[in-house]
Write an enzyme that holds these catalytic residues in place. Structure first.
Site, short mmCIF file in Angstrom:
data_model
loop_
_atom_site.label_atom_id
_atom_site.label_comp_id
_atom_site.label_asym_id
_atom_site.label_seq_id
_atom_site.Cartn_x
_atom_site.Cartn_y
_atom_site.Cartn_z
N ASP A 8 0.88 -1.16 0.00
CA ASP A 8 0.00 0.00 0.00
C ASP A 8 0.93 1.22 0.00
O ASP A 8 2.12 1.09 0.31
CB ASP A 8 -0.84 -0.04 1.28
CG ASP A 8 -1.64 1.21 1.49
OD1 ASP A 8 -2.34 1.61 0.56
OD2 ASP A 8 -1.57 1.78 2.59
N LEU A 9 0.42 2.37 -0.36
CA LEU A 9 1.31 3.54 -0.41
C LEU A 9 1.13 4.45 0.81
O LEU A 9 1.99 4.51 1.69
CB LEU A 9 1.04 4.32 -1.71
CG LEU A 9 2.12 5.29 -2.16
CD1 LEU A 9 1.92 5.60 -3.64
CD2 LEU A 9 2.14 6.59 -1.41
N ASP A 10 -0.04 5.07 0.86
CA ASP A 10 -0.30 6.05 1.90
C ASP A 10 -0.34 5.37 3.28
O ASP A 10 -1.17 4.51 3.51
CB ASP A 10 -1.64 6.73 1.58
CG ASP A 10 -2.05 7.70 2.64
OD1 ASP A 10 -1.17 8.23 3.33
OD2 ASP A 10 -3.26 7.93 2.78
N THR A 16 1.03 10.37 3.48
CA THR A 16 0.25 11.38 2.76
C THR A 16 -1.15 11.54 3.36
O THR A 16 -1.90 12.42 2.93
CB THR A 16 0.14 11.03 1.26
OG1 THR A 16 0.05 9.63 1.16
CG2 THR A 16 1.33 11.54 0.49
N LYS A 44 -9.15 6.26 5.12
CA LYS A 44 -7.86 5.66 4.75
C LYS A 44 -8.06 4.44 3.85
O LYS A 44 -8.82 3.53 4.17
CB LYS A 44 -7.09 5.27 6.01
CG LYS A 44 -6.51 6.49 6.70
CD LYS A 44 -5.54 6.11 7.80
CE LYS A 44 -4.89 7.37 8.35
NZ LYS A 44 -4.13 7.10 9.57
N SER A 115 -2.09 0.64 -4.45
CA SER A 115 -2.63 1.82 -3.77
C SER A 115 -3.92 2.24 -4.45
O SER A 115 -4.04 2.16 -5.67
CB SER A 115 -1.62 2.96 -3.85
OG SER A 115 -2.23 4.17 -3.47
N ALA A 116 -4.88 2.71 -3.63
CA ALA A 116 -6.12 3.23 -4.19
C ALA A 116 -5.90 4.59 -4.85
O ALA A 116 -6.78 5.11 -5.53
CB ALA A 116 -7.15 3.37 -3.07
N LYS A 146 -10.73 -1.38 -2.17
CA LYS A 146 -10.56 -2.06 -0.89
C LYS A 146 -11.83 -1.82 -0.07
O LYS A 146 -12.39 -0.73 -0.18
CB LYS A 146 -9.35 -1.47 -0.13
CG LYS A 146 -8.03 -1.61 -0.90
CD LYS A 146 -6.94 -0.75 -0.27
CE LYS A 146 -5.70 -0.74 -1.15
NZ LYS A 146 -4.62 0.13 -0.65
N GLU A 170 -0.12 -3.19 4.65
CA GLU A 170 -1.18 -2.17 4.71
C GLU A 170 -1.21 -1.44 6.05
O GLU A 170 -0.72 -1.96 7.05
CB GLU A 170 -2.54 -2.87 4.57
CG GLU A 170 -3.13 -2.84 3.18
CD GLU A 170 -3.68 -1.48 2.79
OE1 GLU A 170 -3.73 -0.58 3.64
OE2 GLU A 170 -4.06 -1.30 1.62
N ASP A 171 -1.82 -0.26 6.03
CA ASP A 171 -2.02 0.47 7.29
C ASP A 171 -3.51 0.70 7.57
O ASP A 171 -3.86 1.25 8.61
CB ASP A 171 -1.33 1.83 7.24
CG ASP A 171 -2.05 2.80 6.32
OD1 ASP A 171 -2.35 2.40 5.18
OD2 ASP A 171 -2.34 3.93 6.75
P1 B16 Z 1 -6.26 9.76 -4.74
P2 B16 Z 1 -3.61 4.07 -0.22
C1 B16 Z 1 -5.44 5.97 -0.58
O1 B16 Z 1 -4.11 5.55 -0.66
C2 B16 Z 1 -5.61 6.91 0.60
O2 B16 Z 1 -5.40 6.20 1.83
C3 B16 Z 1 -7.01 7.48 0.61
O3 B16 Z 1 -7.15 8.39 1.68
C4 B16 Z 1 -7.25 8.19 -0.74
O4 B16 Z 1 -8.56 8.72 -0.82
C5 B16 Z 1 -7.03 7.18 -1.86
O5 B16 Z 1 -5.72 6.67 -1.79
C6 B16 Z 1 -7.24 7.80 -3.24
O6 B16 Z 1 -6.24 8.74 -3.49
O7 B16 Z 1 -7.29 10.79 -4.44
O8 B16 Z 1 -4.84 10.30 -4.74
O9 B16 Z 1 -6.58 8.95 -5.97
O10 B16 Z 1 -3.66 4.03 1.28
O11 B16 Z 1 -4.51 3.05 -0.90
O12 B16 Z 1 -2.20 4.06 -0.75
MG MG Z 2 -2.87 3.22 3.25
#
Ligand code: B16
Ligand code: MG
Length: 226
Positions: A8-10, A16, A44, A115-116, A146, A170-171
Site C-alpha cells: 500500500d502507499l499512503d 500522505t 484511509k 494503492s487506491a 478495498k 497495509e495500514d
Molecule cells: P487519490 P492508499 C489511498 O491511498 C488513501 O489512503 C485514501 O485516503 C485516498 O482517498 C485514496 O488513496 C485515493 O487517493 O485521491 O490520490 O486517488 O492508502 O490506498 O495508498
Molecule cells: Mg494506506
C-alpha cells in the site's frame, strides 16, 4: 515460498494521509461539512469518489449534488492535494522503508504497488523509488476498491505470481481485509486495533524486516499443516 511483496502507499511508504485530510477538510469547509481527524480515519485506503460519498453522507448531503457536481468536487479536492504534495521527496519515505526495500531486492523479491491513489505513480517518482517497483496496479481499472481483494489479486497477477507467493503490507483496516480476502499473508502497520485481523503486526515501519516476516509466514503455514 514467498516471491513478492505488494505495498500500500499512503501510510506504509509515506505519510500522505495528513495531506488527504487537509485537502478534504478544505473542501468540507466550502460545502459546509466539518470533518476532523477521527472521521478521517474512515477514509484511509478508500478511493477518492468513495471518500467523497462518505463525507456527503456524514454531512447529511448525500442527495444534494448531481454526479457531475460530485466529480467537480472530487477534482477540486485533488487539485488541493496535489498542491500539498508538490515538495514530497525521498526524505518523506517513512522510517526504515528505504532499508526494507533494499533488503527485499537483495533477496530477489518482486515488488508491486496496490494503492487506491491515482497519484501513486507520481508519488513513487517523487519518493525516488519508482524504478525499484516491478509493477503498479492501476486503480482506475478496478471494478471494486478495498476491502474487495481485487487490487491485491491484480498486483500478484501483474508480478506473475499466485496470491500465496505474496505478502501484502497495509495500514488501513479496509486494506487488511482486502489482503486477507486475496488469500495473502497480511502485514499491518500502525494502529493495533485497526490492524487486529492482520497476520502480523508492527507498530512502526522501522520494524519491517524481510526475515521476521518470512519467519511469521512459515509459522502460520506450519500451524495450518498441523
Ligand atoms: P487519490 P492508499 C489511498 O491511498 C488513501 O489512503 C485514501 O485516503 C485516498 O482517498 C485514496 O488513496 C485515493 O487517493 O485521491 O490520490 O486517488 O492508502 O490506498 O495508498
Ligand atoms: Mg494506506
Amino acid at each position: 515460498m514467498i516471491k513478492g511483496f505488494i505495498f500500500d502507499l499512503d501510510g506504509v511508504l509515506t505519510d500522505t494521509a495528513e495531506y488527504h485530510y487537509l485537502a478534504w477538510r478544505e473542501l468540507g469547509k466550502k460545502i459546509g461539512i466539518s470533518i476532523d481527524r477521527v472521521f478521517n480515519e474512515q477514509l484511509k485506503g478508500i478511493s477518492r469518489t468513495d471518500s467523497l460519498e462518505r463525507i456527503l453522507t456524514y454531512g447529511n448531503k448525500s442527495n444534494v449534488y448531481s454526479e457531475q457536481e460530485k466529480s467537480k468536487l472530487a477534482e477540486e479536492k485533488n487539485e488541493e492535494y496535489k498542491k500539498l504534495i508538490t515538495n514530497l521527496s525521498p526524505d518523506d519515505l517513512l522510517p526504515g522503508i528505504k532499508e526494507f526495500i533494499s533488503e527485499l531486492k537483495q533477496a530477489n523479491m518482486k515488488l508491486a504497488l496496490a494503492s487506491a491513489s491515482k497519484n501513486g505513480p507520481t508519488l513513487l517518482k517523487q519518493l525516488g523509488i519508482a524504478e525499484i517497483f516491478d509493477t503498479i496496479v492501476d486503480p482506475e481499472k478496478l471494478s471494486n476498491g478495498k476491502p474487495n481483494p481485487e487490487i491485491f489479486i491484480k498486483g500478484a497477477k501483474q508480478l506473475g505470481l499466485s496470491s500465496i507467493e505474496c505478502v501484502g503490507i497495509e495500514d488501513a483496516e479496509a486494506g487488511i481485509q482486502s489482503i486477507n480476502a486475496a488469500n495473502m499473508f497480511s502485514v499491518g502497520v500502525g494502529d493495533q486495533k485497526a490492524m487486529q485481523f492482520a497476520d502480523m503486526f508492527v507498530s512502526d515501519t522501522s520494524e519491517l524486516s524481510y526475515t521476521s516476516i518470512l519467519d511469521a509466514v512459515k509459522k502460520k503455514r506450519k500451524g495450518v499443516e498441523r
